[in-house]
Scaffold this motif. Structure first.
Motif, PDB file in Angstrom:
ATOM      1  N   GLY A 132       0.904  -1.134   0.069  1.00 53.69           N
ATOM      2  CA  GLY A 132       0.091  -0.004   0.098  1.00 53.69           C
ATOM      3  C   GLY A 132       0.803   1.360   0.136  1.00 53.69           C
ATOM      4  O   GLY A 132       0.275   2.245   0.089  1.00 53.69           O
ATOM      5  N   ASP A 133       2.092   1.114  -0.039  1.00 53.27           N
ATOM      6  CA  ASP A 133       3.049   2.182  -0.014  1.00 53.27           C
ATOM      7  C   ASP A 133       3.076   2.859  -1.347  1.00 53.27           C
ATOM      8  O   ASP A 133       3.476   2.327  -2.565  1.00 53.27           O
ATOM      9  CB  ASP A 133       4.467   1.654   0.456  1.00 53.27           C
ATOM     10  CG  ASP A 133       5.369   2.664   0.480  1.00 53.27           C
ATOM     11  OD1 ASP A 133       5.160   4.059   0.229  1.00 53.27           O
ATOM     12  OD2 ASP A 133       6.761   2.527   0.938  1.00 53.27           O
ATOM     13  N   ASP A 134       2.488   4.138  -1.446  1.00 57.78           N
ATOM     14  CA  ASP A 134       2.731   5.012  -2.728  1.00 57.78           C
ATOM     15  C   ASP A 134       4.214   5.210  -3.229  1.00 57.78           C
ATOM     16  O   ASP A 134       4.307   5.647  -4.379  1.00 57.78           O
ATOM     17  CB  ASP A 134       1.744   6.270  -2.323  1.00 57.78           C
ATOM     18  CG  ASP A 134       0.284   5.866  -2.259  1.00 57.78           C
ATOM     19  OD1 ASP A 134      -0.194   4.974  -2.726  1.00 57.78           O
ATOM     20  OD2 ASP A 134      -0.252   6.677  -1.798  1.00 57.78           O
ATOM     21  N   SER A 135       4.997   5.360  -2.218  1.00 59.59           N
ATOM     22  CA  SER A 135       6.463   5.782  -2.526  1.00 59.59           C
ATOM     23  C   SER A 135       7.028   4.671  -3.688  1.00 59.59           C
ATOM     24  O   SER A 135       8.227   4.856  -4.177  1.00 59.59           O
ATOM     25  CB  SER A 135       7.347   6.149  -1.264  1.00 59.59           C
ATOM     26  OG  SER A 135       7.526   4.925  -0.670  1.00 59.59           O
ATOM     27  N   LEU A 136       6.733   3.376  -3.422  1.00 60.20           N
ATOM     28  CA  LEU A 136       7.113   2.191  -4.317  1.00 60.20           C
ATOM     29  C   LEU A 136       6.616   2.464  -5.764  1.00 60.20           C
ATOM     30  O   LEU A 136       5.433   2.604  -5.795  1.00 60.20           O
ATOM     31  CB  LEU A 136       6.635   0.891  -3.536  1.00 60.20           C
ATOM     32  CG  LEU A 136       7.419   0.681  -2.379  1.00 60.20           C
ATOM     33  CD1 LEU A 136       6.860  -0.854  -1.922  1.00 60.20           C
ATOM     34  CD2 LEU A 136       8.956   0.665  -2.369  1.00 60.20           C
ATOM     35  N   LYS A 137       7.672   2.543  -6.608  1.00 65.36           N
ATOM     36  CA  LYS A 137       7.342   2.266  -8.011  1.00 65.36           C
ATOM     37  C   LYS A 137       6.905   0.945  -8.702  1.00 65.36           C
ATOM     38  O   LYS A 137       7.889   0.229  -8.498  1.00 65.36           O
ATOM     39  CB  LYS A 137       8.349   3.106  -8.867  1.00 65.36           C
ATOM     40  CG  LYS A 137       8.647   4.680  -8.529  1.00 65.36           C
ATOM     41  CD  LYS A 137       7.558   5.311  -8.926  1.00 65.36           C
ATOM     42  CE  LYS A 137       7.945   6.978  -8.371  1.00 65.36           C
ATOM     43  NZ  LYS A 137       6.981   7.707  -8.762  1.00 65.36           N
ATOM     44  N   GLN A 138       5.806   0.933  -9.400  1.00 61.45           N
ATOM     45  CA  GLN A 138       5.528  -0.446  -9.897  1.00 61.45           C
ATOM     46  C   GLN A 138       6.262  -0.494 -11.245  1.00 61.45           C
ATOM     47  O   GLN A 138       6.318   0.703 -12.096  1.00 61.45           O
ATOM     48  CB  GLN A 138       4.212  -0.499 -10.224  1.00 61.45           C
ATOM     49  CG  GLN A 138       3.345  -0.674  -8.713  1.00 61.45           C
ATOM     50  CD  GLN A 138       3.889  -2.042  -8.155  1.00 61.45           C
ATOM     51  OE1 GLN A 138       4.044  -3.008  -8.835  1.00 61.45           O
ATOM     52  NE2 GLN A 138       3.774  -1.894  -6.669  1.00 61.45           N
ATOM     53  N   THR A 139       7.150  -1.344 -11.760  1.00 58.52           N
ATOM     54  CA  THR A 139       7.674  -1.233 -13.161  1.00 58.52           C
ATOM     55  C   THR A 139       6.484  -1.914 -13.980  1.00 58.52           C
ATOM     56  O   THR A 139       5.688  -2.441 -13.700  1.00 58.52           O
ATOM     57  CB  THR A 139       8.880  -2.311 -12.979  1.00 58.52           C
ATOM     58  OG1 THR A 139       8.293  -3.664 -12.744  1.00 58.52           O
ATOM     59  CG2 THR A 139       9.854  -1.901 -12.259  1.00 58.52           C
ATOM     60  N   GLN A 140       6.780  -1.450 -15.247  1.00 60.88           N
ATOM     61  CA  GLN A 140       5.778  -1.725 -16.205  1.00 60.88           C
ATOM     62  C   GLN A 140       6.446  -2.600 -17.345  1.00 60.88           C
ATOM     63  O   GLN A 140       7.703  -2.365 -17.823  1.00 60.88           O
ATOM     64  CB  GLN A 140       5.011  -0.653 -17.203  1.00 60.88           C
ATOM     65  CG  GLN A 140       4.571   0.424 -16.334  1.00 60.88           C
ATOM     66  CD  GLN A 140       3.920   1.279 -17.002  1.00 60.88           C
ATOM     67  OE1 GLN A 140       4.145   1.749 -18.211  1.00 60.88           O
ATOM     68  NE2 GLN A 140       2.733   1.937 -16.405  1.00 60.88           N
ATOM     69  N   TYR A 141       5.845  -3.705 -17.531  1.00 56.46           N
ATOM     70  CA  TYR A 141       6.240  -4.847 -18.476  1.00 56.46           C
ATOM     71  C   TYR A 141       5.956  -4.261 -19.746  1.00 56.46           C
ATOM     72  O   TYR A 141       5.002  -3.832 -20.367  1.00 56.46           O
ATOM     73  CB  TYR A 141       5.555  -6.180 -18.335  1.00 56.46           C
ATOM     74  CG  TYR A 141       5.795  -7.222 -19.130  1.00 56.46           C
ATOM     75  CD1 TYR A 141       7.027  -7.724 -19.390  1.00 56.46           C
ATOM     76  CD2 TYR A 141       4.903  -7.566 -20.445  1.00 56.46           C
ATOM     77  CE1 TYR A 141       7.169  -8.805 -20.394  1.00 56.46           C
ATOM     78  CE2 TYR A 141       5.131  -8.493 -21.279  1.00 56.46           C
ATOM     79  CZ  TYR A 141       6.462  -8.919 -21.357  1.00 56.46           C
ATOM     80  OH  TYR A 141       6.764  -9.921 -22.249  1.00 56.46           O
TER      81      TYR A 141
END
Length: 171
Positions: free
Chosen positions: A149-158
């Motif tokens: 739920g941490d908004d500071s973590l960036k999700q990588t896009q495939y």
């Protein structure tokens, strides 16, 4: 009966049995192989070899059995891609283990996931506590995906590496 037709039928039967056996043992078993899993796979392959080829230990007999397994696997994957009902019968479904920090104990118990395994999965994703997990999902391949739920973590896009050809590329 023709000796090679016998190999074809035996190979089909062994493939079907193995597919059902793996489906019944659950997806958790597919996620990571440990020493006992590798030993099991080696022993099963040795045990079913004779069931597929019978007394025919020739090169051609082995190649026929292998060709049947490859062909059947190819056909099943095509059928699974085209037919949702068949895909649902053969494939596992993703299962939600944690939603907004709340563990689904019944699901964890049903899947045979221990507290230690779940804690290891969340630690691998850099999360310390269950309450910080927005979503934990047991994927169809047996791996556990964690979304914090941490908004500071960036999700990588495939991004797909293979591009589809357009009609203009064909000319």
């Amino acid at each position: 009966m023709n000796e090679y037709l016998d190999i074809v039928l035996r190979s089909l039967a062994v493939y079907a049995f193995m597919l059902v056996a793996i489906r019944l043992t659950g997806k958790k078993e597919l996620s990571q192989l440990n020493t006992t899993d590798v030993v099991l796979i080696l022993l099963i392959s040795n045990a079913v070899q004779n069931a597929m080829v019978g007394s025919n230990t020739s090169l051609l007999g082995g190649l026929v059995a292998a060709a049947v397994l490859f062909a059947l696997n190819y056909l099943l994957k095509k059928l699974m891609f085209k037919n949702e009902k068949f895909r649902n019968l053969i494939s596992e479904k993703p299962e939600i283990l944690i939603h907004n920090g709340n563990l689904d104990f019944a699901k964890l118990s049903k899947l045979g996931i221990t507290n230690e395994e779940l804690q290891e999965a969340i630690r691998e994703h850099g999360i310390e506590k269950y309450k910080d997990v927005k979503l934990a999902i047991m994927e169809a391949d047996g791996n556990i995906s964690i979304i914090s739920g941490d908004d500071s973590l960036k999700q990588t896009q495939y991004k797909r590496k293979r591009k589809h050809k357009s009609l203009s590329d064909l000319n």
